[in-house]
Design an enzyme around this catalytic site. Structure first.
Site, PDB file in Angstrom:
ATOM      1  N   SER A 176      -0.990  10.318  25.613  1.00 32.81           N
ATOM      2  CA  SER A 176       0.161   9.903  24.841  1.00 32.81           C
ATOM      3  C   SER A 176       0.095  10.592  23.704  1.00 32.81           C
ATOM      4  CB  SER A 176       0.176   8.435  24.894  1.00 32.81           C
ATOM      5  OG  SER A 176       1.549   7.968  24.726  1.00 32.81           O
ATOM      6  N   ASP A 206      -0.824  11.971  30.699  1.00 30.89           N
ATOM      7  CA  ASP A 206       0.398  11.194  30.678  1.00 30.89           C
ATOM      8  C   ASP A 206       1.066  11.274  29.245  1.00 30.89           C
ATOM      9  OD1 ASP A 206       2.317   9.835  32.048  1.00 30.89           O
ATOM     10  OD2 ASP A 206       1.488   7.579  31.509  1.00 30.89           O
ATOM     11  N   HIS A 333       0.512   3.278  32.271  1.00 27.36           N
ATOM     12  CA  HIS A 333       0.626   4.365  31.193  1.00 27.36           C
ATOM     13  C   HIS A 333      -0.922   4.715  31.026  1.00 27.36           C
ATOM     14  CE1 HIS A 333       1.355   6.841  28.024  1.00 27.36           C
ATOM     15  NE2 HIS A 333       1.177   6.082  27.226  1.00 27.36           N
TER      16      HIS A 333
END
Length: 367
Positions: A176, A206, A333
């Site tokens: 992220s 991700d 996530h």
């Protein structure tokens, strides 16, 4: 709160200090249903036992004069022959270095990449015990979490980690926000003169610009719905599982405590990182990420939970063969916490293939 219910000294050392109410951005996660916190009529509970430790902790001096705590998973010498690169892992917003523990444990085992001698992780600015915010002005705190400041920190960390291990090559791995920092640190580091950083590959988990920016509204909803304080570590772990933040209880029991700090004022456990106070920077954390990542003249791997997470620029670049894509089917996530074995296998294969290519090139050059 009774004295016997307060954290022990050992627990404080593991979890760090800090008394500021904080928030973390759980980008892409749907907001959990509002939950009512029980009335605080019972004394606080202590964790049943301290989290297991599979890592070493080192003091890492930085060129700027700051110091950082380095979490290190070393591979046994017999399993780390060959290339000897170090994998530097950068966590996402609101997380902590120890969110990498499930993956690092798998990669430090016999199934890990033979070309790596160690897997290391560090806490980003304002996320770890050493940087736990106290009474800084809100304006200073927002400035600390700007992309410009965080990217400069990432370059400094990469340089310090390489030197700490004797000037080794680095593989930058980021989830992220950490993925955005890994890409930007690689971009700045390989251009640096007269001594470029020894970054040899980049792995993103991700971390997709379009998906991240589209999910900022869900991030705000998550922060609004999430409890700000827990009466015990166990309660925080239960909430992380029941809300869908994490799917692996084993990972939650290891990584949730690292995200919290004890608040003497309220007598409870609060989120450590002040991500909500930096909301003006959220978009800037991800803008330009896809272009930066694709343009890196390095081997690159992107791991996502599904191909639908890709944005247009990344889809086009992947069709052109400009980076390797691996899909680890996952609805959440925190892919590295919920699917550590799958992530470790993917990253290890990528690094091992890179090590074999480097060895083959060295043999050809020597012939």
């Amino acid at each position: 709160v009774s004295p016997e219910s307060a954290p022990t000294a050992a627990t404080r050392r593991h979890l760090g200090g800090g008394v500021r109410a904080a928030a973390m951005a759980a980008v892409f996660e749907p907001p959990p249903p509002p939950t009512k916190q029980p009335r605080r009529t019972a004394p606080l509970e202590e964790p049943a036992s301290a989290p297991r430790r599979s890592w070493d902790e080192e003091d890492l001096p930085l060129p700027s004069g700051r110091r950082s705590r380095l979490y290190v998973w070393r591979r046994p010498p017999a399993r780390a022959e060959g290339w000897g690169a170090v994998m530097l892992c950068l966590h996402g917003a609101g997380d902590a270095a120890l969110v990498w523990a499930p993956v690092a444990e798998a990669m430090a085992s016999s199934r890990g990449p033979a070309g790596c001698s160690a897997i290391v992780a560090v806490d980003l600015r304002a996320h770890g015990p050493a940087d736990a915010p106290s009474d800084e002005a809100a304006e200073k705190l927002r400035e600390d979490l700007s992309m410009e400041r965080l990217a400069a920190d990432a370059v400094e960390l990469a340089e310090a980690v390489s030197e700490f291990f004797g000037g080794v090559d680095l593989v930058l791995v980021g989830h992220s926000l950490g993925g955005s920092l890994a890409a930007r640190a690689a971009q700045a580091g390989i251009r640096r003169a007269p001594a470029p950083l020894r970054v040899r590959a980049v792995v993103l988990l991700d971390a997709v610009e379009g998906t991240a920016i589209d999910g900022l509204g869900r991030t705000a909803a998550w922060l609004k719905a999430r409890p700000s304080c827990f009466r015990s570590i166990e309660a925080a772990v239960e909430w992380a599982i029941s809300s869908g933040m994490l799917q692996s209880r084993a990972a939650a029991e290891l990584t949730i405590p690292a995200r919290l700090c004890w608040d003497e004022a309220t007598g409870g456990w609060r989120w450590r990182a002040p991500v909500a106070e930096a909301s003006e920077h959220w978009r800037g954390w991800f803008e330009g990420l896809s272009e930066t990542f694709v343009a890196l003249p390095l081997p690159k791997l992107l791991l996502v939970g599904g191909v639908e997470r890709m944005d247009g620029p990344l889809e086009a670049a992947h069709m052109q063969g400009r980076f390797k894509l691996d899909v680890v089917p996952h609805s959440g996530h925190q892919i590295h916490e919920d699917r550590p074995q799958d992530v470790a296998r993917s990253v290890s294969t990528f690094v091992d293939n890179l090590a074999r290519q480097r060895a083959a090139f060295a043999r050809l050059s020597a012939a």
